[in-house]
Design an enzyme around this catalytic site. Structure first.
Site, short mmCIF file in Angstrom:
data_model
loop_
_atom_site.label_atom_id
_atom_site.label_comp_id
_atom_site.label_asym_id
_atom_site.label_seq_id
_atom_site.Cartn_x
_atom_site.Cartn_y
_atom_site.Cartn_z
N ARG A 109 -44.06 -29.97 -15.55
CA ARG A 109 -44.08 -29.18 -14.32
C ARG A 109 -44.76 -28.16 -14.10
NH1 ARG A 109 -42.83 -28.73 -8.18
NH2 ARG A 109 -42.40 -26.51 -8.70
N ASP A 135 -29.75 -23.69 -15.05
CA ASP A 135 -30.55 -24.20 -16.61
C ASP A 135 -29.27 -24.57 -17.68
OD1 ASP A 135 -33.97 -23.24 -16.36
OD2 ASP A 135 -32.53 -24.89 -15.71
N ILE A 187 -44.47 -28.87 -3.82
CA ILE A 187 -45.10 -27.49 -4.61
C ILE A 187 -45.77 -26.83 -3.11
CG2 ILE A 187 -45.61 -28.09 -7.01
CD1 ILE A 187 -48.68 -28.51 -5.73
N ASP A 188 -45.10 -27.29 -2.54
CA ASP A 188 -45.53 -26.35 -0.96
C ASP A 188 -45.73 -25.18 -0.93
OD1 ASP A 188 -42.73 -27.00 -1.80
OD2 ASP A 188 -42.54 -26.17 0.74
N CYS A 245 -39.07 -36.01 -11.49
CA CYS A 245 -38.40 -35.78 -12.79
C CYS A 245 -36.61 -35.83 -12.49
CB CYS A 245 -38.04 -34.67 -13.27
SG CYS A 245 -37.84 -33.20 -12.45
N LYS A 260 -39.08 -20.18 -23.69
CA LYS A 260 -40.52 -21.62 -23.38
C LYS A 260 -41.00 -20.96 -21.93
CE LYS A 260 -38.37 -25.34 -21.25
NZ LYS A 260 -38.69 -25.80 -20.01
N ASN A 261 -39.57 -20.84 -21.27
CA ASN A 261 -40.63 -20.48 -19.40
C ASN A 261 -40.97 -18.82 -19.08
OD1 ASN A 261 -39.58 -22.69 -19.47
ND2 ASN A 261 -37.39 -21.92 -17.97
N ARG A 290 -39.39 -31.95 -7.36
CA ARG A 290 -39.98 -30.94 -7.85
C ARG A 290 -41.64 -30.62 -6.48
NH1 ARG A 290 -38.19 -30.06 -12.49
NH2 ARG A 290 -38.81 -27.91 -12.55
N ILE A 312 -29.99 -24.88 -6.13
CA ILE A 312 -31.41 -24.42 -6.83
C ILE A 312 -31.81 -26.69 -7.17
CG2 ILE A 312 -33.27 -24.62 -8.69
CD1 ILE A 312 -31.75 -21.41 -7.60
N ARG A 370 -37.74 -31.58 -25.99
CA ARG A 370 -38.85 -30.41 -25.02
C ARG A 370 -39.08 -29.39 -24.67
NH1 ARG A 370 -39.62 -32.74 -19.30
NH2 ARG A 370 -41.26 -30.68 -18.72
C1 EPZ Z 1 -38.79 -22.96 -12.85
O1 EPZ Z 1 -39.44 -24.38 -12.41
C2 EPZ Z 1 -37.96 -23.63 -14.70
N1 EPZ Z 1 -39.12 -24.03 -15.31
C3 EPZ Z 1 -36.57 -24.58 -14.57
O2 EPZ Z 1 -36.44 -24.74 -15.68
C4 EPZ Z 1 -35.72 -23.70 -13.74
O3 EPZ Z 1 -35.10 -24.63 -13.78
C5 EPZ Z 1 -36.40 -23.28 -11.95
O4 EPZ Z 1 -37.37 -22.68 -13.06
C6 EPZ Z 1 -35.07 -22.51 -11.15
O5 EPZ Z 1 -34.79 -21.36 -12.30
C7 EPZ Z 1 -39.93 -23.47 -16.10
O6 EPZ Z 1 -39.66 -21.98 -15.45
C8 EPZ Z 1 -41.48 -23.64 -16.73
P1 EPZ Z 1 -38.86 -23.28 -8.51
P2 EPZ Z 1 -40.32 -24.10 -11.19
O7 EPZ Z 1 -39.94 -23.73 -8.42
O8 EPZ Z 1 -39.97 -23.38 -11.15
C9 EPZ Z 1 -37.81 -25.77 -5.01
C10 EPZ Z 1 -35.79 -25.83 -18.30
O9 EPZ Z 1 -34.90 -26.62 -18.27
N2 EPZ Z 1 -39.46 -25.72 -4.24
O10 EPZ Z 1 -38.10 -22.29 -9.44
O11 EPZ Z 1 -39.96 -25.45 -11.01
C11 EPZ Z 1 -37.42 -26.08 -6.11
O12 EPZ Z 1 -37.60 -28.33 -5.72
C12 EPZ Z 1 -36.65 -26.36 -16.83
O13 EPZ Z 1 -36.43 -24.83 -18.71
C13 EPZ Z 1 -39.65 -26.18 -3.45
O14 EPZ Z 1 -38.89 -26.48 -2.47
O15 EPZ Z 1 -38.33 -23.96 -10.37
C14 EPZ Z 1 -36.51 -25.69 -6.62
O16 EPZ Z 1 -35.08 -26.65 -5.40
C15 EPZ Z 1 -36.05 -26.97 -15.50
N3 EPZ Z 1 -41.03 -25.72 -2.51
C16 EPZ Z 1 -36.09 -24.22 -5.77
O17 EPZ Z 1 -37.21 -24.00 -4.85
C17 EPZ Z 1 -41.50 -25.05 -4.43
O18 EPZ Z 1 -42.99 -25.27 -3.95
C18 EPZ Z 1 -36.36 -23.36 -7.03
O19 EPZ Z 1 -37.46 -23.98 -7.40
C19 EPZ Z 1 -41.55 -24.60 -4.66
C20 EPZ Z 1 -39.99 -25.32 -5.48
#
Ligand code: EPZ
Length: 422
Positions: free
Chosen positions: A92, A309, A123-124, A116, A22-23, A121, A331, A401
């Site tokens: 997201r 995950d 996106i900064d 969520c 999926k990811n 979540r 995380i 999902r």
């Molecule tokens: C991806 O989400 C995955 N989703 C998530 O899987 C997975 O849990 C996550 O990576 C971590 O491995 C997809 O790939 C679709 P991140 P993503 O940005 O990219 C912080 C599932 O169950 N952060 O790597 O959104 C964030 O809050 C899903 O399949 C910022 O602070 O995760 C988190 O604490 C759930 N600022 C950490 O970084 C940002 O701009 C990692 O988040 C972006 C992220």
């Protein structure tokens, strides 16, 4: 609304085929926006999140069909670069159209993603990355409006690390935008997840020039254009890990096909600590568990660390451990909605800040429980297969999902799960 009725305890046997990731599929669907024409993903899984991404891409102007050869994405016409709130708030991953649309259309309007169950979540870092490439960003009633300079995006050196380490979709967004930028982009502290590497390999097959794939330092040399592609995504390592826990928690032996153990070293390391046998096969692995469940300590980290995950699924397993275990979530510190639900099943879990102290119990007792997010739901299904009695899991849409008809695939190897619409 669907619920699951799960009778346990059960013993499983046989083999399960893991679906496409999926990811990996979600960002690769977005990457199709970079190359007008028809791209095909032969192994795109059939999931609610994939369909949400289809709806999002169609709202931009894409035409999407699915047949026996896979998911066909025709992005010849993209005439509405707006990521609608109603779609992005539900998923997201919709944020990963930001980079491709900025590169292709020069302008994109996308809703800020909603929160969520697993926590905030932000996106900064995504925005930091595209700003570094020259984009102007401003907020307009909950939407991000991003515009590339008249001459297009310009490559530069970018640090994409954050308080929780690297960002998966943030790396994806910046990498995709950089493929069509002028000059070279260096991303420091890039995410190294196999799904990010799969996207990078797909982009290179489309004509991009990306090096350092799989490392925290990606170098992207901008090119003039990319070509549509047929690209099968890798197997879903999180789904594979979930099925491996199913074998372990029910003390069974299962063959798991279409999973690459090279992407799961942190996971197999913890399985071995727990006493689970994992043997590599030509198409995946064989998992068996015939001893008691040894306690283990787990800390989630960015890849190659233990994946967040699989945290909930391993908590269900360690709840039946012979002794105390500790799981620390680095995380998403709030990703513990499953703790209260597992305790309703007679687990003995105590949250201590970013950690959960797990005092292993002899058995879990079936109970009505509530799914809250994708992976927590999977943990409740796993617990229900090991618990004594009939467990009902509500809000099963969470699990749909990320897992295609999970009850059919588990029942085929001996589970007793009934999907009911109430
Ligand atoms: C991806 O989400 C995955 N989703 C998530 O899987 C997975 O849990 C996550 O990576 C971590 O491995 C997809 O790939 C679709 P991140 P993503 O940005 O990219 C912080 C599932 O169950 N952060 O790597 O959104 C964030 O809050 C899903 O399949 C910022 O602070 O995760 C988190 O604490 C759930 N600022 C950490 O970084 C940002 O701009 C990692 O988040 C972006 C992220």
């Amino acid at each position: 609304m669907d619920i699951f009725e799960i009778n346990g305890p059960v013993r499983l046997s046989g083999s399960i085929d893991v679906a496409g990731s999926k990811n990996a599929a979600l960002p690769i669907m977005a990457a199709a926006l970079l190359a007008p024409g028809e791209s095909v993903i032969p192994t795109a899984p059939d999931l609610v999140d994939i369909r949400s991404m289809e709806t999002l891409l169609e709202s931009l102007g894409a035409k999407i069909t699915r047949d026996e050869t896979g998911l066909h994405l025709n992005t010849t016409v993209i005439d509405n670069p707006v990521g609608d709130y109603e779609i992005v708030r539900k998923m997201r991953a919709g944020i990963c159209i930001l980079g491709p649309l900025l590169a292709r259309c020069g302008k994109v309007k996308i809703s800020m993603p909603g929160g969520c169950a697993i926590g905030d979540r932000p996106i900064d870092i995504h925005l930091r990355g595209v700003k570094a490439l020259g984009a102007n960003i401003h907020l307009e009633s909950g939407y991000i409006v991003a515009e590339a300079p008249a001459g297009g995006l310009v490559g530069t050196q970018i640090f994409l690390g954050g308080p929780f380490g690297s960002t998966v979709l943030g790396t994806d967004n910046v990498m995709m935008a950089a493929t069509l930028a002028k000059g070279t982009t260096v991303i420091e502290s890039a995410a190294c997840e196999p799904e990010v590497a799969d996207l990078a390999n797909c982009l290179n097959a489309m004509g991009a020039k990306i090096s350092g794939i799989g490392s925290p330092r990606l170098v992207i040399e901008g090119v003039k254009e990319l070509k549509p592609i047929t690209y099968p995504v890798i197997g879903d390592r999180i789904e594979a890990g979930t099925f491996m826990v199913a074998a372990a928690i029910t003390k069974s032996r299962l063959t798991i096909n279409n999973c690459n153990l090279d992407h799961m070293l942190a996971v197999t390391d913890r399985f071995r600590q727990i006493g689970v046998q994992v043997e590599k096969t030509a198409t995946g692995c064989e998992v068996s568990m015939d001893s008691f469940i040894h306690p283990a300590d787990i800390t989630t980290q960015p890849y190659p660390g233990f994946p967040t995950d699989l945290q909930a699924q391993f908590m269900a397993l360690l709840a039946l451990g012979e002794g105390n275990s500790v799981i620390t979530e680095k995380i998403y510190p709030d990703r513990f909605m499953h703790v209260a639900e597992l305790n309703r099943m007679a687990a003995n879990l105590r949250k201590e800040g970013p950690s959960v102290i797990i005092a292993g119990v002899d058995k879990l007792i079936a109970a009505p429980v509530m799914a809250s997010d994708l992976r927590a739901s999977a943990a409740l299904v796993l617990a229900g297969m090991a618990a004594e009695g009939k467990t009902t899991v509500q809000r099963v849409y969470h699990i749909d999902r990320g897992y295609h008809r999970i009850e059919e695939r588990l029942n085929a190897v001996g589970a007793k799960i009934q999907r009911k619409n109430i």
